[in-house]
Design a protein around this motif. Structure first.
Motif, short mmCIF file in Angstrom:
data_model
loop_
_atom_site.label_atom_id
_atom_site.label_comp_id
_atom_site.label_asym_id
_atom_site.label_seq_id
_atom_site.Cartn_x
_atom_site.Cartn_y
_atom_site.Cartn_z
N ASP A 1 1.00 -1.24 0.11
CA ASP A 1 0.01 0.00 -0.01
C ASP A 1 0.80 1.21 -0.05
O ASP A 1 0.66 2.31 -0.72
N ALA A 2 2.01 1.29 0.85
CA ALA A 2 2.89 2.39 0.64
C ALA A 2 3.39 2.56 -0.44
O ALA A 2 3.58 3.63 -0.94
N VAL A 3 4.06 1.39 -1.23
CA VAL A 3 4.75 1.69 -2.45
C VAL A 3 3.61 2.40 -3.55
O VAL A 3 3.89 2.99 -4.27
N VAL A 4 2.31 1.80 -3.66
CA VAL A 4 1.44 2.36 -4.39
C VAL A 4 0.95 3.81 -4.03
O VAL A 4 1.05 4.49 -5.28
N HIS A 5 0.97 4.10 -2.97
CA HIS A 5 0.53 5.47 -2.54
C HIS A 5 2.04 6.54 -2.92
O HIS A 5 1.80 7.57 -3.49
N LEU A 6 2.95 6.02 -2.59
CA LEU A 6 4.32 6.62 -3.10
C LEU A 6 4.47 6.97 -4.56
O LEU A 6 4.95 8.10 -5.12
N ASN A 7 4.11 5.86 -5.16
CA ASN A 7 4.53 5.98 -6.72
C ASN A 7 3.03 6.90 -7.15
O ASN A 7 3.70 7.57 -8.14
N SER A 8 2.10 6.99 -6.49
CA SER A 8 1.03 7.67 -7.07
C SER A 8 1.46 9.29 -6.87
O SER A 8 1.19 9.92 -7.47
N LEU A 9 2.02 9.35 -5.47
CA LEU A 9 2.28 10.73 -5.24
C LEU A 9 3.41 11.22 -5.92
O LEU A 9 3.54 12.36 -6.51
N GLU A 10 4.55 10.28 -6.16
CA GLU A 10 5.56 10.76 -7.21
C GLU A 10 5.02 11.05 -8.59
O GLU A 10 5.65 12.22 -9.35
N ARG A 11 4.03 10.27 -9.31
CA ARG A 11 3.54 10.84 -10.44
C ARG A 11 2.83 12.13 -10.39
O ARG A 11 3.00 12.67 -11.47
N PRO B 1 3.38 4.60 -14.15
CA PRO B 1 1.85 5.12 -14.08
C PRO B 1 1.16 4.85 -12.82
O PRO B 1 1.45 4.08 -12.17
N ALA B 2 0.25 5.67 -12.45
CA ALA B 2 -0.48 5.39 -11.16
C ALA B 2 -1.72 6.05 -11.07
O ALA B 2 -2.00 6.93 -11.95
N GLN B 3 -2.71 5.62 -10.22
CA GLN B 3 -3.65 6.08 -9.80
C GLN B 3 -3.68 7.44 -9.24
O GLN B 3 -2.90 7.71 -8.34
N PRO B 4 -4.67 8.28 -9.42
CA PRO B 4 -4.71 9.70 -8.60
C PRO B 4 -4.71 8.99 -7.07
O PRO B 4 -5.25 8.05 -6.61
N CYS B 5 -4.02 9.99 -6.13
CA CYS B 5 -4.21 9.73 -4.94
C CYS B 5 -4.39 10.97 -3.96
O CYS B 5 -4.38 12.18 -4.67
N GLU B 6 -4.51 10.82 -2.74
CA GLU B 6 -4.73 12.04 -1.79
C GLU B 6 -3.45 12.53 -1.57
O GLU B 6 -2.46 11.84 -1.02
N VAL B 7 -3.25 13.73 -1.76
CA VAL B 7 -1.95 14.59 -1.86
C VAL B 7 -1.86 15.00 -0.31
O VAL B 7 -2.63 15.85 0.05
N PRO B 8 -1.17 14.67 0.52
CA PRO B 8 -0.89 15.61 1.84
C PRO B 8 -0.31 16.85 1.61
O PRO B 8 0.18 17.01 0.45
#
Length: 163
Positions: A34-44, A67-74
């Motif tokens: 989950d952390a990797v997916v979120h980090l990839n999304s934030l990086e994208r 490529p990543a899904q949109p995520c909540e950006v802190p």
């Protein structure tokens, strides 16, 4: 890798991800994923924003984030400038920036020449650095008066036209 001149870095932005701070891969594989997916999304997300804001529509990444899904950006935490005062003034001088950029390009070209590159990322970074150098040099030339201040010679003023 000689991709970035650290003297060009003026400020750092931080996106804290405190919820992942204590996750250990072997103890919590799903939390790790989950952390990797979120980090990839934030990086994208950050990558796309920075490319869009860039004067050159490019940033100095050797690789694109996955490529990543949109995520909540802190919320971003803007840190104070890394350098200030006299040091900032000296490092910001256009001639100094041009000279340093040329050195970075030279070192990066040497790294590329010495490696067997499998991906074009470093070459793209070299091309981006060259565009930035050209822009800096052209801006400096214009700021100092440009073409109108470059001397011209009349045909018969001492130099042989055939030389």
């Amino acid at each position: 890798m000689s991709v970035l001149d650290p003297y060009e870095v003026k400020q750092i932005r931080v996106w804290p991800l405190l919820q992942y701070q204590k996750i250990i891969k072997k103890d919590d594989p799903q939390g790790w994923e989950d952390a990797v997916v979120h980090l990839n999304s934030l990086e994208r997300h950050v990558f796309e924003i920075l490319v869009e804001k860039s004067r050159f529509n490019a940033i100095l990444n050797e690789k694109n984030p996955p490529p990543a899904q949109p995520c909540e950006v802190p919320p971003v935490i803007d840190q104070p400038p890394i350098i200030t005062g006299e040091v900032a003034r000296l490092r910001s001088h256009p001639d100094t920036r041009i000279a340093r950029r040329a050195m970075v390009i030279s070192r990066l070209a040497q790294v590329i020449a010495e490696r067997e590159l499998r991906t074009p990322g470093l070459r793209r970074t070299l091309a981006t650095q060259a565009v930035r150098l050209q822009w800096l040099a052209a801006e400096r030339f214009k700021a100092l008066g440009g073409e109108r201040l470059v001397e011209t010679r009349a045909k018969n003023e001492g130099d042989d036209a055939s030389a």
